[in-house]
Motif scaffolding. Structure first.
Motif, PDB file in Angstrom:
ATOM      1  N   ASP A   1      13.030  39.942  14.544  1.00 15.45           N
ATOM      2  CA  ASP A   1      12.011  39.050  13.993  1.00 15.45           C
ATOM      3  C   ASP A   1      12.050  37.757  14.809  1.00 15.45           C
ATOM      4  OD1 ASP A   1      14.207  37.576  12.999  1.00 15.45           O
ATOM      5  OD2 ASP A   1      13.972  38.369  10.969  1.00 15.45           O
ATOM      6  N   ASP A   2      11.328  36.760  14.377  1.00  9.68           N
ATOM      7  CA  ASP A   2      11.261  35.513  15.145  1.00  9.68           C
ATOM      8  C   ASP A   2      12.568  34.725  15.128  1.00  9.68           C
ATOM      9  OD1 ASP A   2       8.691  36.196  15.763  1.00  9.68           O
ATOM     10  OD2 ASP A   2       7.745  34.621  14.564  1.00  9.68           O
ATOM     11  N   GLU A   3      13.474  35.045  14.218  1.00 11.61           N
ATOM     12  CA  GLU A   3      14.790  34.392  14.172  1.00 11.61           C
ATOM     13  C   GLU A   3      15.831  35.236  14.895  1.00 11.61           C
ATOM     14  OE1 GLU A   3      12.830  34.355  11.131  1.00 11.61           O
ATOM     15  OE2 GLU A   3      12.193  32.460  12.034  1.00 11.61           O
ATOM     16  N   ASP A   4      15.375  36.268  15.609  1.00 12.84           N
ATOM     17  CA  ASP A   4      16.214  37.176  16.391  1.00 12.84           C
ATOM     18  C   ASP A   4      17.156  38.024  15.522  1.00 12.84           C
ATOM     19  OD1 ASP A   4      16.456  38.221  18.935  1.00 12.84           O
ATOM     20  OD2 ASP A   4      18.277  37.082  19.367  1.00 12.84           O
ATOM     21  N   ARG A   5      16.765  38.247  14.260  1.00 14.96           N
ATOM     22  CA  ARG A   5      17.498  39.183  13.398  1.00 14.96           C
ATOM     23  C   ARG A   5      16.985  40.583  13.692  1.00 14.96           C
ATOM     24  NH1 ARG A   5      16.525  35.152   8.916  1.00 14.96           N
ATOM     25  NH2 ARG A   5      14.538  36.219   8.941  1.00 14.96           N
ATOM     26  N   ARG A   6      17.904  41.504  13.866  1.00 16.75           N
ATOM     27  CA  ARG A   6      17.551  42.888  14.201  1.00 16.75           C
ATOM     28  C   ARG A   6      17.156  43.668  12.943  1.00 16.75           C
ATOM     29  NH1 ARG A   6      21.764  47.421  16.437  1.00 16.75           N
ATOM     30  NH2 ARG A   6      20.208  48.932  17.169  1.00 16.75           N
ATOM     31  N   HIS A   7      16.064  44.411  13.054  1.00 14.51           N
ATOM     32  CA  HIS A   7      15.600  45.301  11.988  1.00 14.51           C
ATOM     33  C   HIS A   7      15.580  46.708  12.574  1.00 14.51           C
ATOM     34  CE1 HIS A   7      14.343  41.962   9.381  1.00 14.51           C
ATOM     35  NE2 HIS A   7      14.103  41.359  10.536  1.00 14.51           N
ATOM     36  N   LEU A   8      16.358  47.597  11.990  1.00 16.98           N
ATOM     37  CA  LEU A   8      16.524  48.957  12.503  1.00 16.98           C
ATOM     38  C   LEU A   8      16.242  49.935  11.384  1.00 16.98           C
ATOM     39  CD1 LEU A   8      17.632  51.026  14.627  1.00 16.98           C
ATOM     40  CD2 LEU A   8      19.896  50.567  13.668  1.00 16.98           C
ATOM     41  N   GLY A   9      15.358  50.894  11.618  1.00 16.35           N
ATOM     42  CA  GLY A   9      15.095  51.888  10.583  1.00 16.35           C
ATOM     43  C   GLY A   9      13.953  52.813  10.933  1.00 16.35           C
ATOM     44  N   HIS A  10      13.537  53.536   9.921  1.00 14.26           N
ATOM     45  CA  HIS A  10      12.426  54.472  10.050  1.00 14.26           C
ATOM     46  C   HIS A  10      11.690  54.517   8.715  1.00 14.26           C
ATOM     47  CE1 HIS A  10      15.511  56.921   8.095  1.00 14.26           C
ATOM     48  NE2 HIS A  10      14.500  57.592   7.572  1.00 14.26           N
ATOM     49  N   LEU A  11      10.452  54.941   8.758  1.00 15.66           N
ATOM     50  CA  LEU A  11       9.654  55.101   7.543  1.00 15.66           C
ATOM     51  C   LEU A  11       8.872  56.405   7.619  1.00 15.66           C
ATOM     52  CD1 LEU A  11       8.470  51.441   7.172  1.00 15.66           C
ATOM     53  CD2 LEU A  11       9.572  52.746   5.371  1.00 15.66           C
ATOM     54  N   VAL A  12       8.902  57.135   6.526  1.00 18.31           N
ATOM     55  CA  VAL A  12       8.146  58.378   6.389  1.00 18.31           C
ATOM     56  C   VAL A  12       7.047  58.118   5.367  1.00 18.31           C
ATOM     57  CG1 VAL A  12       8.293  60.806   5.733  1.00 18.31           C
ATOM     58  CG2 VAL A  12      10.228  59.714   6.894  1.00 18.31           C
ATOM     59  N   ASN A  13       5.838  58.542   5.678  1.00 18.64           N
ATOM     60  CA  ASN A  13       4.664  58.313   4.835  1.00 18.64           C
ATOM     61  C   ASN A  13       4.493  56.827   4.484  1.00 18.64           C
ATOM     62  OD1 ASN A  13       4.138  61.052   4.905  1.00 18.64           O
ATOM     63  ND2 ASN A  13       5.162  61.458   2.968  1.00 18.64           N
ATOM     64  N   PRO A  14       4.604  55.956   5.499  1.00 14.04           N
ATOM     65  CA  PRO A  14       4.480  54.523   5.223  1.00 14.04           C
ATOM     66  C   PRO A  14       3.057  54.119   4.881  1.00 14.04           C
ATOM     67  CG  PRO A  14       4.550  54.886   7.567  1.00 14.04           C
ATOM     68  CD  PRO A  14       4.780  56.225   6.923  1.00 14.04           C
ATOM     69  N   ARG A  15       2.970  53.105   4.043  1.00 10.19           N
ATOM     70  CA  ARG A  15       1.696  52.489   3.696  1.00 10.19           C
ATOM     71  C   ARG A  15       1.866  50.979   3.802  1.00 10.19           C
ATOM     72  NH1 ARG A  15      -1.515  56.432   4.428  1.00 10.19           N
ATOM     73  NH2 ARG A  15      -1.296  58.169   3.031  1.00 10.19           N
ATOM     74  N   LEU A  16       0.983  50.351   4.546  1.00 11.94           N
ATOM     75  CA  LEU A  16       0.972  48.893   4.631  1.00 11.94           C
ATOM     76  C   LEU A  16       0.403  48.389   3.314  1.00 11.94           C
ATOM     77  CD1 LEU A  16       1.393  46.419   6.523  1.00 11.94           C
ATOM     78  CD2 LEU A  16      -0.997  46.703   7.193  1.00 11.94           C
ATOM     79  N   VAL A  17       1.244  47.772   2.483  1.00 15.47           N
ATOM     80  CA  VAL A  17       0.803  47.334   1.160  1.00 15.47           C
ATOM     81  C   VAL A  17       0.456  45.853   1.122  1.00 15.47           C
ATOM     82  CG1 VAL A  17       1.978  49.189  -0.074  1.00 15.47           C
ATOM     83  CG2 VAL A  17       3.171  47.022   0.307  1.00 15.47           C
ATOM     84  N   ALA A  18       0.887  45.107   2.127  1.00 11.55           N
ATOM     85  CA  ALA A  18       0.528  43.685   2.210  1.00 11.55           C
ATOM     86  C   ALA A  18       0.594  43.239   3.658  1.00 11.55           C
ATOM     87  CB  ALA A  18       1.463  42.839   1.360  1.00 11.55           C
TER      88      ALA A  18
END
Length: 182
Positions: A75-92
């Protein structure tokens, strides 16, 4: 995915689909089987994303028309986000709109200032079928929106207008890889 393993370490790198491939503009199907094949797909997606130097990858980018994406994105603070999503929906997707540099593994070497919301929330499932909600800000929010677009048959260039769009598409036509496009 087993705990303690490095994502993608048991996966195989698959060929990337490039701009012009019809699979990139078709909406993906829901995953219905949370099984070993799905887990293997996620592993292959991580391996492919890392080999290509990306921060996110949707299944249709490797020719699999299923609603799955993986990410390893700061992210913009250089925190790492690691993962996966199955059947994702953008809710916001909310907050301020930021025009920032955006590229895509399916348009290698081409980047354009693309407007995206600064906050995003996506809901979906893990490969094991557990419900998950992922919230992102800044660059990670951009990544989440980008990957959800892919699964709906969209590309970041669809968000461009005018000169930015013309320049990005002209660069794609002139790219070394353009003659390999389906």
């Amino acid at each position: 995915m087993r705990r303690g393993t490095i994502p993608g370490s048991s996966g195989r790198v698959r060929p990337m689909r490039l701009l012009g491939d019809p699979g990139l503009v078709a909406p993906c199907e829901e995953v219905t089987a949370f099984d070993a094949d799905l887990a293997a797909l996620v592993e292959d997606m991580f391996a492919t994303m890392y080999a290509a130097g990306g921060v996110g990858l949707a299944a249709n980018q490797i020719g699999v028309p299923l609603r799955v994406f993986v990410y390893d994105c700061p992210d913009d603070e250089d925190r790492r986000h690691l993962g996966h999503l199955v059947n994702p929906r953008l809710v916001a997707a909310e907050g301020i709109t930021v025009r920032g540099p955006e590229g895509c593994l399916s348009l290698p070497g081409i980047e354009a200032g693309t407007p995206r919301f600064d906050e995003a929330v996506v809901e979906g499932f893990t490969v094991d079928g557990a419900a998950v909600r992922v919230r992102g800000t800044g660059f990670f929010a951009r990544c989440l929106q980008h990957e959800c677009d892919h699964l709906d048959g969209g590309l970041y260039v669809d968000h461009l207008t005018g000169l930015r769009r013309r320049r990005a598409l002209r660069a794609a036509r002139r790219a070394r890889w353009a003659d390999t496009v389906a």
